[in-house]
Design an enzyme around this catalytic site. Structure first.
Site, PDB file in Angstrom:
ATOM      1  N   TYR A 129      -6.081   6.735  -1.849  1.00  0.00           N
ATOM      2  CA  TYR A 129      -7.014   5.679  -1.832  1.00  0.00           C
ATOM      3  C   TYR A 129      -7.482   5.687  -0.420  1.00  0.00           C
ATOM      4  CZ  TYR A 129      -5.105   3.637  -6.243  1.00  0.00           C
ATOM      5  OH  TYR A 129      -4.449   3.483  -7.339  1.00  0.00           O
ATOM      6  N   TYR A 165      -4.843   6.595   2.656  1.00  0.00           N
ATOM      7  CA  TYR A 165      -3.601   6.481   2.376  1.00  0.00           C
ATOM      8  C   TYR A 165      -3.078   7.508   1.197  1.00  0.00           C
ATOM      9  CZ  TYR A 165      -4.085   2.458  -0.133  1.00  0.00           C
ATOM     10  OH  TYR A 165      -4.315   1.449  -0.830  1.00  0.00           O
ATOM     11  N   ARG A 192     -12.617   6.035  -9.287  1.00  0.00           N
ATOM     12  CA  ARG A 192     -13.135   4.586  -9.397  1.00  0.00           C
ATOM     13  C   ARG A 192     -13.526   3.892  -8.143  1.00  0.00           C
ATOM     14  NH1 ARG A 192      -9.589  -0.293 -10.494  1.00  0.00           N
ATOM     15  NH2 ARG A 192     -10.973  -1.568 -11.550  1.00  0.00           N
ATOM     16  N   GLU A 243      -8.047  -7.858 -10.381  1.00  0.00           N
ATOM     17  CA  GLU A 243      -9.229  -7.400 -10.728  1.00  0.00           C
ATOM     18  C   GLU A 243      -9.736  -7.755 -11.974  1.00  0.00           C
ATOM     19  OE1 GLU A 243      -8.336  -3.140 -10.809  1.00  0.00           O
ATOM     20  OE2 GLU A 243      -8.053  -2.982  -8.666  1.00  0.00           O
ATOM     21  N   TYR A 285       0.031   7.997  -1.686  1.00  0.00           N
ATOM     22  CA  TYR A 285       1.227   7.676  -2.153  1.00  0.00           C
ATOM     23  C   TYR A 285       2.263   9.075  -2.290  1.00  0.00           C
ATOM     24  CZ  TYR A 285      -0.701   3.030  -3.116  1.00  0.00           C
ATOM     25  OH  TYR A 285      -1.264   1.622  -2.797  1.00  0.00           O
TER      26      TYR A 285
END
Length: 169
Positions: free
Chosen positions: A30, A22, A52, A89, A24
């Protein structure tokens, strides 16, 4: 006085094993894999922490429903395909994601500690001790909140607990 109620049971069959990509509205892309009922793997393909990769992130997943179990309201198919996923996280970053598979949209709130914005573009799993030391040193404040709307442009179903869906390179 507010009456106590039980949270409805979540049917996670519509999200588990899903592999999605997807983007943004700010251009960040991501890739996410809902590996099982309490774990996701993901890759930040572009954005402030692009590159990342996170494997084995523990999460909480719930199916969203608009009515309490005691209310006799039929949920639409669109509502039944909505899920809330949340996690914290090792970096101290907190994430809440609301995913609607039928509408192909994702709404996310990410709360980045200050040091994360400056220090973390890597394969997270290979650097957990370093990230924990950065987290513990701080600074945590200021927090950088991001509230984002995204559109899914890829959805596939994979087997559960597949280590090869998200590539760490």
């Amino acid at each position: 006085m507010l009456q106590p109620f039980e949270e409805p049971a979540s049917d996670l069959s519509g999200i588990l094993g899903k592999h999605i990509i997807y983007t943004y509205s700010n251009g960040w892309e991501y890739e996410m894999y809902y590996k099982n009922s309490d774990t996701v793997d993901y890759k930040v393909r572009s954005g402030s922490v692009g590159g990342r990769v996170v494997k084995g992130q523990k999460v909480s997943i719930r199916q969203l429903q608009t009515a309490l179990p005691s209310e006799k309201v039929e949920a639409s198919e669109s509502e039944m395909s909505s899920y809330m996923i949340s996690w914290v996280e090792p970096t101290g970053t907190s994430v809440v994601q609301v995913l609607n598979l039928n509408r192909r949209e994702v709404r996310t709130v990410i709360l980045f500690p200050d040091w994360v914005v400056k220090e973390t573009v890597c394969f997270q799993n290979e650097h957990l001790d370093l990230m924990r030391s950065y987290r513990d040193q701080g600074p945590t404040y200021p927090i950088h909140p991001k509230i984002m709307l995204g559109r899914l442009h890829f959805i596939e179903h994979c087997t559960l607990d597949n280590e090869h869906v998200i590539n760490s390179h």
